[in-house]
Design a protein around this motif. Structure first.
Motif, PDB file in Angstrom:
ATOM      1  N   GLU A  90     112.139 -36.869  49.233  1.00  0.00           N
ATOM      2  CA  GLU A  90     110.773 -36.366  49.086  1.00  0.00           C
ATOM      3  C   GLU A  90     110.137 -37.039  47.883  1.00  0.00           C
ATOM      4  O   GLU A  90     110.705 -37.044  46.785  1.00  0.00           O
ATOM      5  CB  GLU A  90     110.777 -34.851  48.896  1.00  0.00           C
ATOM      6  N   ASP A  91     108.986 -37.615  48.093  1.00  0.00           N
ATOM      7  CA  ASP A  91     108.287 -38.272  46.993  1.00  0.00           C
ATOM      8  C   ASP A  91     107.916 -37.241  45.927  1.00  0.00           C
ATOM      9  O   ASP A  91     107.743 -36.054  46.224  1.00  0.00           O
ATOM     10  CB  ASP A  91     107.028 -38.970  47.518  1.00  0.00           C
ATOM     11  N   PHE A  92     107.824 -37.691  44.700  1.00  0.00           N
ATOM     12  CA  PHE A  92     107.515 -36.778  43.595  1.00  0.00           C
ATOM     13  C   PHE A  92     106.743 -37.523  42.518  1.00  0.00           C
ATOM     14  O   PHE A  92     107.051 -38.667  42.186  1.00  0.00           O
ATOM     15  CB  PHE A  92     108.815 -36.218  43.008  1.00  0.00           C
ATOM     16  N   SER A  93     105.737 -36.883  42.002  1.00  0.00           N
ATOM     17  CA  SER A  93     104.949 -37.453  40.910  1.00  0.00           C
ATOM     18  C   SER A  93     104.391 -36.305  40.083  1.00  0.00           C
ATOM     19  O   SER A  93     104.618 -35.134  40.389  1.00  0.00           O
ATOM     20  CB  SER A  93     103.807 -38.322  41.465  1.00  0.00           C
ATOM     21  N   GLY A  94     103.680 -36.624  39.051  1.00  0.00           N
ATOM     22  CA  GLY A  94     103.124 -35.562  38.204  1.00  0.00           C
ATOM     23  C   GLY A  94     103.997 -35.307  37.010  1.00  0.00           C
ATOM     24  O   GLY A  94     104.458 -36.236  36.348  1.00  0.00           O
ATOM     25  N   THR A  95     104.253 -34.030  36.710  1.00  0.00           N
ATOM     26  CA  THR A  95     105.045 -33.672  35.538  1.00  0.00           C
ATOM     27  C   THR A  95     106.347 -33.009  35.936  1.00  0.00           C
ATOM     28  O   THR A  95     106.485 -32.448  37.018  1.00  0.00           O
ATOM     29  CB  THR A  95     104.262 -32.717  34.619  1.00  0.00           C
TER      30      THR A  95
END
Length: 261
Positions: A90-95
């Motif tokens: 699962e792609d993940f970005s942010g904090t």
């Protein structure tokens, strides 16, 4: 008459020889039995039900002194560190943890053959040894628990940003692990006050809360002793908190077993 005597004598020699051979064979057989290795027997030891809460285990056995927990170390939750082709990717970005901007490290989750061997009946150690780098325990989903260091006396500061959405990440050889609260366990499969796993000394590890409030009163090893839902008669247990040392303090409270990978 002389010929008859010779025949009878020969017959006696043959009979004596046969008896002698029979006795020698019996002697050899008895010697083989007496010098052979004893037959090994397998003694069945009842394993306390608490260990079967480790749902990520592939096998759990006990020899009466230690409980051996086998896992493949792969998380059962989605992660940006699984290969893109994997159903758990699962792609993940942010904090991530503590507001750090997420920066993916180049590593990919791999499967291993872990064997966590922990004391069946843990007791406080006379000499408390420090936790090493690498696996210091096992979480309920079979993922290893690591201590509060990124390397020898190196804080986790530079690693926080690489934690995935559930606050775990893999090493260079693909060993996925948690240094801090395993967020998937405390928010999806259980709660922040639930049993989360065991350290190698056999003592259980719980989440950052007790009775709905942040845990307090922890000792130098990041634990304390009282009754829990799983141990109504009381036991020493660790707590994972979101401040250093996160999982463990100044070493193991008990005497650690071993782990192989």
């Amino acid at each position: 008459m002389k010929l008859k005597f010779i025949k009878n004598y020969a017959l006696i020699l043959i009979l004596v020889s046969l008896v002698s051979c029979s006795e020698d064979e019996e002697s050899i057989t008895n010697d083989e039995v007496s010098t052979s290795e004893p037959i090994e027997t397998t003694e069945t030891t009842e394993i306390p039900a608490i260990y079967f809460k480790i749902y990520g285990a592939t096998n759990i056995t006990s020899d009466g002194t230690y409980v051996t927990i086998n896992t493949n170390g792969m998380p059962d939750h989605k992660s940006v560190y699984y290969p893109i082709s994997d159903e758990l990717y699962e792609d993940f970005s942010g904090t991530t943890f503590d507001g750090y901007p997420f920066v993916k490290n180049p590593n990919v989750i791999e499967s291993f053959d872990y064997s966590f061997k922990i004391p069946l009946n843990p007791t406080e150690a006379t000499n408390h040894v420090a936790t090493p780098l690498g696996a210091i325990g096992v979480s309920l989903n079979g993922v290893p628990l690591f201590n509060q260091y990124a390397g020898p006396d190196q804080p986790l500061t530079d690693e926080f940003q690489s934690f995935d959405k559930y606050w775990g990440h893999p090493t260079g050889n693909g060993t996925f692990h948690y240094h801090i609260e395993p967020l998937y366990l405390t928010t999806v499969t259980a709660t922040k006050s639930s049993l989360l796993g065991f350290l190698l000394d056999g003592f259980p590890v719980y989440g950052p809360e007790e009775n709905g409030t942040d845990v307090t009163g922890l000792d130098a090893y990041h634990g304390h002793n009282h009754a829990t839902e799983d141990y109504p008669d009381g036991t020493y247990h660790y707590h994972i908190t979101n401040t250093d040392p996160y999982i463990n303090g100044n070493g193991y409270y008990g005497t650690p077993g071993t782990v192989t990978q």
